[in-house]
Write a protein that holds these residues in place. Structure first.
Motif, PDB file in Angstrom:
ATOM      1  N   SER A 130       0.820  -1.232   0.000  1.00 38.33           N
ATOM      2  CA  SER A 130       0.000   0.000   0.000  1.00 38.33           C
ATOM      3  C   SER A 130       0.842   1.264   0.000  1.00 38.33           C
ATOM      4  CB  SER A 130      -0.924  -0.009   1.229  1.00 38.33           C
ATOM      5  OG  SER A 130      -1.724  -1.184   1.216  1.00 38.33           O
ATOM      6  N   LEU A 131       2.146   1.126   0.069  1.00 39.51           N
ATOM      7  CA  LEU A 131       3.017   2.305   0.105  1.00 39.51           C
ATOM      8  C   LEU A 131       3.723   2.460  -1.231  1.00 39.51           C
ATOM      9  CD1 LEU A 131       4.665   1.827   3.644  1.00 39.51           C
ATOM     10  CD2 LEU A 131       2.556   3.057   3.067  1.00 39.51           C
ATOM     11  N   ASP A 132       4.022   3.718  -1.560  1.00 33.88           N
ATOM     12  CA  ASP A 132       4.739   3.980  -2.808  1.00 33.88           C
ATOM     13  C   ASP A 132       6.226   4.110  -2.475  1.00 33.88           C
ATOM     14  OD1 ASP A 132       4.169   6.031  -5.723  1.00 33.88           O
ATOM     15  OD2 ASP A 132       6.022   5.093  -5.009  1.00 33.88           O
ATOM     16  N   MET A 133       6.947   3.028  -2.657  1.00 33.19           N
ATOM     17  CA  MET A 133       8.363   3.011  -2.243  1.00 33.19           C
ATOM     18  C   MET A 133       9.204   3.913  -3.136  1.00 33.19           C
ATOM     19  SD  MET A 133       8.010   1.223   0.386  1.00 33.19           S
ATOM     20  CE  MET A 133       9.675   0.990   0.962  1.00 33.19           C
ATOM     21  N   TYR A 134       8.747   4.132  -4.387  1.00 32.78           N
ATOM     22  CA  TYR A 134       9.496   5.070  -5.248  1.00 32.78           C
ATOM     23  C   TYR A 134       9.417   6.471  -4.648  1.00 32.78           C
ATOM     24  CZ  TYR A 134      10.458   8.505  -8.793  1.00 32.78           C
ATOM     25  OH  TYR A 134      10.956   9.614  -9.432  1.00 32.78           O
ATOM     26  N   GLU A 135       8.217   6.892  -4.257  1.00 23.12           N
ATOM     27  CA  GLU A 135       8.058   8.245  -3.693  1.00 23.12           C
ATOM     28  C   GLU A 135       8.861   8.380  -2.391  1.00 23.12           C
ATOM     29  OE1 GLU A 135       6.038   9.907  -6.806  1.00 23.12           O
ATOM     30  OE2 GLU A 135       7.040  10.817  -5.069  1.00 23.12           O
ATOM     31  N   ILE A 136       8.938   7.295  -1.651  1.00 19.96           N
ATOM     32  CA  ILE A 136       9.715   7.316  -0.389  1.00 19.96           C
ATOM     33  C   ILE A 136      11.205   7.492  -0.700  1.00 19.96           C
ATOM     34  CG2 ILE A 136      10.540   5.721   1.430  1.00 19.96           C
ATOM     35  CD1 ILE A 136       7.513   4.839   1.645  1.00 19.96           C
ATOM     36  N   MET A 137      11.699   6.733  -1.639  1.00 23.16           N
ATOM     37  CA  MET A 137      13.129   6.834  -1.986  1.00 23.16           C
ATOM     38  C   MET A 137      13.428   8.180  -2.666  1.00 23.16           C
ATOM     39  SD  MET A 137      14.222   4.108  -0.665  1.00 23.16           S
ATOM     40  CE  MET A 137      15.910   3.935  -1.209  1.00 23.16           C
ATOM     41  N   LYS A 138      12.477   8.657  -3.468  1.00 18.88           N
ATOM     42  CA  LYS A 138      12.659   9.973  -4.139  1.00 18.88           C
ATOM     43  C   LYS A 138      12.727  11.072  -3.078  1.00 18.88           C
ATOM     44  CE  LYS A 138      12.464  12.584  -8.020  1.00 18.88           C
ATOM     45  NZ  LYS A 138      12.899  13.823  -7.353  1.00 18.88           N
ATOM     46  N   ALA A 139      11.860  10.975  -2.074  1.00 14.72           N
ATOM     47  CA  ALA A 139      11.862  11.989  -1.002  1.00 14.72           C
ATOM     48  C   ALA A 139      13.199  11.961  -0.253  1.00 14.72           C
ATOM     49  CB  ALA A 139      10.711  11.727  -0.034  1.00 14.72           C
ATOM     50  N   LEU A 140      13.754  10.784  -0.073  1.00 11.82           N
ATOM     51  CA  LEU A 140      15.066  10.684   0.582  1.00 11.82           C
ATOM     52  C   LEU A 140      16.131  11.397  -0.249  1.00 11.82           C
ATOM     53  CD1 LEU A 140      15.135   6.985   1.880  1.00 11.82           C
ATOM     54  CD2 LEU A 140      15.109   9.067   3.276  1.00 11.82           C
ATOM     55  N   ASP A 141      16.098  11.149  -1.547  1.00  7.31           N
ATOM     56  CA  ASP A 141      17.115  11.789  -2.397  1.00  7.31           C
ATOM     57  C   ASP A 141      16.908  13.294  -2.450  1.00  7.31           C
ATOM     58  OD1 ASP A 141      17.768  12.405  -5.735  1.00  7.31           O
ATOM     59  OD2 ASP A 141      19.317  11.786  -4.291  1.00  7.31           O
ATOM     60  N   ASP A 142      15.643  13.711  -2.588  1.00  7.54           N
ATOM     61  CA  ASP A 142      15.350  15.162  -2.651  1.00  7.54           C
ATOM     62  C   ASP A 142      15.816  15.862  -1.367  1.00  7.54           C
ATOM     63  OD1 ASP A 142      14.189  14.754  -5.085  1.00  7.54           O
ATOM     64  OD2 ASP A 142      12.113  14.877  -4.375  1.00  7.54           O
ATOM     65  N   SER A 150      18.208   4.359 -10.112  1.00  2.00           N
ATOM     66  CA  SER A 150      17.480   5.010 -11.221  1.00  2.00           C
ATOM     67  C   SER A 150      17.185   6.469 -10.865  1.00  2.00           C
ATOM     68  CB  SER A 150      16.195   4.249 -11.537  1.00  2.00           C
ATOM     69  OG  SER A 150      15.383   4.196 -10.399  1.00  2.00           O
ATOM     70  N   ILE A 151      16.946   6.731  -9.584  1.00  2.00           N
ATOM     71  CA  ILE A 151      16.729   8.136  -9.177  1.00  2.00           C
ATOM     72  C   ILE A 151      18.018   8.937  -9.379  1.00  2.00           C
ATOM     73  CG2 ILE A 151      16.334   9.637  -7.174  1.00  2.00           C
ATOM     74  CD1 ILE A 151      14.443   7.323  -6.128  1.00  2.00           C
ATOM     75  N   GLN A 152      19.146   8.347  -8.948  1.00  2.00           N
ATOM     76  CA  GLN A 152      20.434   9.068  -9.070  1.00  2.00           C
ATOM     77  C   GLN A 152      20.770   9.365 -10.533  1.00  2.00           C
ATOM     78  OE1 GLN A 152      22.164  10.153  -6.296  1.00  2.00           O
ATOM     79  NE2 GLN A 152      20.308   9.318  -5.380  1.00  2.00           N
ATOM     80  N   LYS A 153      20.475   8.420 -11.411  1.00  2.00           N
ATOM     81  CA  LYS A 153      20.932   8.561 -12.808  1.00  2.00           C
ATOM     82  C   LYS A 153      19.929   9.300 -13.688  1.00  2.00           C
ATOM     83  CE  LYS A 153      24.111   4.652 -12.672  1.00  2.00           C
ATOM     84  NZ  LYS A 153      24.397   3.261 -13.093  1.00  2.00           N
ATOM     85  N   ASN A 154      18.796   9.659 -13.065  1.00  2.00           N
ATOM     86  CA  ASN A 154      17.818  10.410 -13.865  1.00  2.00           C
ATOM     87  C   ASN A 154      17.550  11.784 -13.281  1.00  2.00           C
ATOM     88  OD1 ASN A 154      16.697   8.521 -16.060  1.00  2.00           O
ATOM     89  ND2 ASN A 154      16.848   7.228 -14.227  1.00  2.00           N
ATOM     90  N   LYS A 155      18.570  12.311 -12.571  1.00  2.00           N
ATOM     91  CA  LYS A 155      18.387  13.650 -11.968  1.00  2.00           C
ATOM     92  C   LYS A 155      18.673  14.735 -12.998  1.00  2.00           C
ATOM     93  CE  LYS A 155      20.630  13.310  -7.846  1.00  2.00           C
ATOM     94  NZ  LYS A 155      20.763  13.596  -6.378  1.00  2.00           N
TER      95      LYS A 155
END
Ligand SMILES: O=C(O)C(=O)C[C@H](O)[C@H](O)CO
Ligand SMILES: [Fe+2]
Length: 360
Positions: free
Chosen positions: A301-313, A355-360
């Motif tokens: 039920s959680l969006d792990m992409y949004e969680i990891m994106k928030a960490l990077d942001d 994928s977050i790091q390489k698509n910034k």
């Protein structure tokens, strides 16, 4: 590319069927998150035991910089006069840990019980099983809860359910009768004000773990359930050494908690040096029942992409570990702490991160 300092919780050579060699072979794993399980709550952790744990982990090619947990004696949570000797011991443990390169201590301030589930082996439709929570299954009698965890634990000691802590649960409930959320918060402040100067000197950051589940149980107060609680705790002691473990599963068990926003707020101001990344799946429309899920967003039920994106942001540069996993592939490990599903979780979290790091 900025890499994650990815940990794997391990219960030690005497009490964990998972070996350090297996952990070392999980790609992208750098840290072991461990504790000492043979030191009674409240006693000073002897240097030689810390040294042995550190040497054992490092000999396997892994790092040990996060301890989970140095549990807090109930006398500190209740606010008894005896708390002072346990706080002095806690200070010495912090100093001893610092000598061996420990940077973060994860702890919690939940009265009596730590995390709580009503079934440790909920069968899932893929044939695996997982920790689950159903509020209608919480017994009135806490002793029945203890028996259920004991039966389900298959002989493993469950973190937070250490026998010495639960041996006198009836007496503990008596002692907590006078402790409401306000008193528990005052006792947390007393504890923090005492230890934070030692943390600053020793450069060891405290990282309070959320209540799991994040709401009061058995009439006991719980004070780290949501964002407002975090603000209140932060205000108890403004030092950045008074930090948080943001556990996405625990906080995520309350559907009102906006995890990416909480991460942006507290990681953004460097108050969350430790992350537990895990997914859960609500199993009823009211979202009051859940079971632990694979880390993959679509399976929970959680969006792990949004969680990891928030960490990077938020410029996250702390420690992270996968948290509870399912028992899969017929593994019959410590409930919630099997090898395979947590290893899959690490690979997935690292994949999202890359994928977050390489698509910034
Ligand atoms: O309940 C969880 O999500 C946990 O990770 C349990 C923690 O290990 C424990 O509460 C930390 O002290
Ligand atoms: Fe957690």
């Amino acid at each position: 590319m900025k890499k994650l300092d990815m940990g794997f919780r391990w219960f030690g050579e005497d009490d964990d069927p998972i070996t350090l060699k297996q952990i070392r072979q999980i790609p992208g794993t750098t840290q072991v998150v461990a504790s000492l399980y043979d030191v009674p709550v409240g006693e000073v952790w002897p240097e030689e035991k810390i040294a042995h744990l550190k040497e054992t982990v490092e000999a396997a090619g892994l790092k040990l910089e996060v301890i989970e947990s140095v549990n807090i004696h109930d006398d500190i949570k209740i606010g008894l006069p005896t708390r002072d000797k346990y706080i002095e011991n806690y200070k010495q443990t912090i100093r001893n840990l610092s000598k061996y390169g420990i940077k973060v201590i994860c702890y919690n301030f939940m009265p009596v019980f730590d995390w709580l589930r009503t079934n440790l082996h909920e069968p899932l439709e893929d044939g695996s099983n997982a920790l689950a929570y159903d509020p209608t299954m919480v017994p009135d009698d806490p002793n029945e809860m203890i028996e259920r965890i004991k039966e389900g634990s298959k002989g493993f000691e469950m973190p937070g359910w250490e026998p010495d802590r639960l041996a006198e649960v009836k007496a503990l409930f008596e002692k907590y009768k006078s402790v409401d959320a306000k008193k528990l918060t005052e006792n947390l402040k007393y504890f923090l004000d005492e230890i934070i100067p030692v943390c600053e000197e020793a450069d060891v950051r405290m990282a309070m773990h959320p209540d799991d589940p994040p709401f009061p149980l058995f009439g006991l107060p719980r004070i780290y359930k949501n964002r407002d609680d975090m603000v209140a705790i932060e205000e108890l002691n403004e030092s950045k050494y008074n930090g948080f473990t943001i556990c996405t599963g625990s906080l995520g068990e309350n559907p009102k908690n906006d995890l990416p926003a909480i991460i942006r707020e507290f990681v953004g101001k460097d108050r969350a040096p430790f992350i537990h990344a895990r997914n859960i799946k609500f199993t009823n429309a009211e979202k009051t029942k859940f079971h632990e899920a694979p880390h993959l967003s679509d399976e929970g039920s959680l969006d792990m992409y949004e969680i990891m994106k928030a960490l990077d942001d938020s410029g996250f540069d702390g420690y992270i570990r996968p948290d509870h996993g399912r028992n899969i592939w017929d593994e019959d490990g410590r409930p919630g702490y099997g090898l395979y599903d947590r290893a899959l979780g690490i690979t997935y979290l690292n994949g999202l991160w890359e994928s977050i790091q390489k698509n910034k």
